[in-house]
Every structure is written in structure tokens, then in C-alpha cells.
Scaffold this motif. Structure first.
Motif, PDB file in Angstrom:
ATOM      1  N   GLN B  44       0.829  -1.204   0.000  1.00  0.00           N
ATOM      2  CA  GLN B  44       0.000   0.000   0.000  1.00  0.00           C
ATOM      3  C   GLN B  44       0.868   1.260   0.000  1.00  0.00           C
ATOM      4  N   ALA B  45       1.983   1.240   0.743  1.00  0.00           N
ATOM      5  CA  ALA B  45       2.823   2.428   0.787  1.00  0.00           C
ATOM      6  C   ALA B  45       3.632   2.587  -0.487  1.00  0.00           C
ATOM      7  N   GLU B  46       4.077   1.478  -1.098  1.00  0.00           N
ATOM      8  CA  GLU B  46       4.980   1.586  -2.249  1.00  0.00           C
ATOM      9  C   GLU B  46       4.244   1.907  -3.542  1.00  0.00           C
ATOM     10  N   THR B  47       3.094   1.243  -3.791  1.00  0.00           N
ATOM     11  CA  THR B  47       2.392   1.480  -5.054  1.00  0.00           C
ATOM     12  C   THR B  47       1.227   2.436  -4.905  1.00  0.00           C
ATOM     13  N   GLY B  48       0.727   2.661  -3.700  1.00  0.00           N
ATOM     14  CA  GLY B  48      -0.398   3.554  -3.516  1.00  0.00           C
ATOM     15  C   GLY B  48      -1.733   2.947  -3.890  1.00  0.00           C
ATOM     16  N   ALA B  49      -1.773   1.649  -4.205  1.00  0.00           N
ATOM     17  CA  ALA B  49      -3.035   1.011  -4.584  1.00  0.00           C
ATOM     18  C   ALA B  49      -3.590   0.255  -3.385  1.00  0.00           C
ATOM     19  N   ASN B  50      -4.886   0.405  -3.139  1.00  0.00           N
ATOM     20  CA  ASN B  50      -5.478  -0.276  -1.986  1.00  0.00           C
ATOM     21  C   ASN B  50      -5.610  -1.767  -2.210  1.00  0.00           C
ATOM     22  N   ASN B  51      -5.808  -2.186  -3.466  1.00  0.00           N
ATOM     23  CA  ASN B  51      -6.004  -3.596  -3.785  1.00  0.00           C
ATOM     24  C   ASN B  51      -4.636  -4.249  -3.977  1.00  0.00           C
ATOM     25  N   SER B  55      -1.917  -4.611  -7.235  1.00  0.00           N
ATOM     26  CA  SER B  55      -0.570  -4.039  -7.203  1.00  0.00           C
ATOM     27  C   SER B  55       0.480  -5.109  -7.456  1.00  0.00           C
TER      28      SER B  55
END
Lengths: 158, 88, 80
Positions: B44-51, B55
């Protein structure tokens, strides 16, 4: 016209095919927030096109669903996908250069369980849209080609 | 005769499958979990995607998706080439 | 796994086996294809129960909808 289905199937198709398409595009665009993604959403949109082809027959949809247009959309999706993979080549192939950058799709995600923000994810949403376009066009081309081939083969045999 | 041989083979295959099912690990407890823990904690922190699944599919394991897209493209190419006489 | 969830799993799997068996024994081709599609839909329900919604959506889209469309084209091309 032959190859068509009954009036019941036609009426139900008119009612629901738009909703299926909108749901498929929803799955594609929200791929980085909810379950699903480019492949699944593209398959749902392609199933709406398949419903149209099954209901109205190949002759009925020939003027609206052009094979060349879908072929072009498919190639565009694949090229977009590979291009955004190459744009990250400053670090590595497939590097997510847009994530947490503040620009397009660049908001940092809130850590933990949350409903999510559409403007996050970096290249992930763009890749979702590219793969979604590719899959929906590819499956529709397959459906259109097979329906045309089956009808023409039947005509030749009769 | 043939049918009885088929039946015996079917019983053997079923028995081995059921025996193997008793040996399986409990659901949701993999043997090696370092990579899974890394993904769950940092995706979540590296790609910014919740799913996290998306990611992984489109970011960490992008090559897999590239191969899948190529497979689909090749399938369309093959079908169009197969029906080129009929459809034009 | 609670007994209720286990019961739902077993019910879905038994219905899947029944649908697959119907797909083999039915004489009408369209009915057989619909039974196969029902088996595919129940498989996607089982994936959803096993907490794999991504696979469930893909299975419902590809296995239940598009495969059935292609089978219907093939049936239309055959002679009665």
C-alpha cells in the motif's frame, strides 16, 4: 433475419446490455481499489458484446460492431501497456514512476483499511485501463470472427 | 472387461486424491510466508493502490501480465489467420 | 471453519457435480451447454466463498458467459 433469437431474448438484451457494459468499465477503472482489474472488467464488457452478437446474429450487428475498430483498440491497449512499462526504465522495467509523486494518480494511499481514493496508484490504474481495452477488444474480435465463420459455413453447406 | 478396468483405475485415482487431501496444510497457512508478509505490509505504501492483488499483478509481477496480454494477442492472431478464407 | 460454512461449501460442490453430470447425459445440445455454464457459475461461487473474488469475477466472465456464447455459435452451425 436468421441467426436471431426470440422477441423475449431481444427485449431483455435491450434492457440489460448497457448496465453490463457500465459495470465492466467500473471494474476496470476501480481496479486498484476493489476486487477485479483490467482482465476481469474487459471480460465483463466483452460478455455484453457477446450477448449482443448471440441475440441479434452476425448480420444484425455487422453495421455497429466493426472488426477493424476492435482490432485497432486491441493494438492500442497493448502498445499503451508496453509504453508505460518502458517509461519506468529510468529505474527498472515496470517501475511505478507515478506512485506517490503528487501528479496524475499520484496521491499517497492512506495506510490501513479505508474506502480508497481514485487518484492513487501511480501506473497501476493506467495499466488496468490499457489491459482492459486490450482484453475487451481481443475477446470481441474472437466472438465476432467465430460467429461470422459459423454462419458462413452453414450457408455454404445448405 | 474394458469398463471394469476403467472403474478400477477411477477408484485408484479417487483414493489417491482423497489420501492426498488429508495431507494438505490447513487453509490459509502457507509454508513459506516471507514474501506474502512483505507484500501485505509494504504494497500500500509503495504502489499507492489499496487492492494488493492488483498491485502485485500490475506492478511487482508486471512481466506475468505482459505475457498474458501477449498470449491473448497471439490467440486473436491465430483465430484471424484460421478463418481468413471464410471471413475476409 | 464453522459447520454452516462447511455445509454451504459441500452444497455448492454437490450441485457442481450434478450440473457436470447433467452436461454429459443431456441429449439436447443447448441444455447441455446451459448445464456446463451452471457448473462454471457454481465454481465461481466456490471461488468467492474461498475469498478469491478476483478469480471469481474472471471465472464468471470467461467460463460462464463467453464460452457459452462460442458453444452457441457452434451449435447454430450444426444441422438439426
Amino acid at each position: 433475419m436468421k441467426g436471431e433469437m426470440s422477441i423475449i431474448v431481444k427485449t431483455i438484451t435491450k434492457l440489460i446490455y448497457g448496465f453490463i457494459m457500465v459495470y465492466g468499465f467500473y471494474v476496470i477503472v476501480h481496479g486498484h481499489l476493489t476486487p477485479g482489474g483490467g482482465f476481469q472488467g474487459g471480460a465483463i464488457v466483452a460478455s455484453a458484446f457477446a450477448l449482443l452478437v448471440v441475440t441479434y446474429g452476425n448480420q444484425g450487428v455487422n453495421n455497429y460492431l466493426k472488426k477493424d475498430v476492435f482490432s485497432l483498440v486491441e493494438s492500442t491497449g497493448l502498445v499503451l501497456f508496453i509504453a508505460f512499462a518502458f517509461f519506468g526504465l529510468g529505474v527498472t522495467f515496470f517501475y511505478n514512476f507515478l506512485a506517490n509523486s503528487g501528479g496524475l494518480f499520484g496521491n499517497p494511499a492512506i495506510i490501513g483499511v479505508n474506502p480508497g481514493d481514485l487518484n492513487t496508484g501511480g501506473t497501476v490504474p493506467i495499466m488496468n485501463i490499457a489491459v482492459g481495452l486490450e482484453v475487451l477488444a481481443a475477446l470481441t474480435v474472437i466472438i465476432l470472427t467465430m460467429s461470422a465463420a459459423s454462419e458462413i459455413t452453414k450457408e455454404k453447406e445448405n | 472387461m474394458k469398463k471394469s478396468i476403467f472403474g478400477i483405475a477411477l477408484i485408484f485415482v479417487l483414493a489417491f486424491m482423497i489420501l492426498a487431501a488429508f495431507d494438505m496444510r490447513p487453509f490459509g497457512e502457507p509454508t513459506v510466508s516471507e514474501m506474502d508478509d512483505y507484500y501485505i505490509q509494504n504494497a500500500q505504501a509503495e504502489t499507492g493502490a489499496n487492492n494488493v492483488v492488483t498491485s502485485i499483478v500490475f506492478d511487482y509481477r508486471g512481466f506475468d501480465t505482459l505475457g498474458e496480454a501477449t498470449v491473448l494477442f497471439t490467440a486473436v492472431l491465430g483465430i484471424t489467420a484460421l478463418f481468413r478464407e471464410v471471413v475476409r | 471453519m464453522s459447520p454452516m460454512v462447511a455445509f454451504v461449501h459441500i452444497a455448492v460442490l454437490v450441485m457442481m457435480i450434478i450440473a457436470a453430470f447433467l452436461a454429459v447425459i443431456l441429449k439436447n445440445l443447448l441444455s447441455a451447454v446451459i448445464a456446463l455454464s451452471a457448473a462454471s457459475l457454481l465454481l465461481s461461487l466456490e471461488f468467492y466463498l474461498l475469498h478469491a473474488p478476483d478469480v471469481a469475477i474472471a471465472e464468471a466472465g470467461i467460463g460462464a458467459a463467453l464460452t457459452m456464447a462460442i458453444f452457441i455459435f457452434a451449435i447454430r452451425a450444426t444441422k438439426k
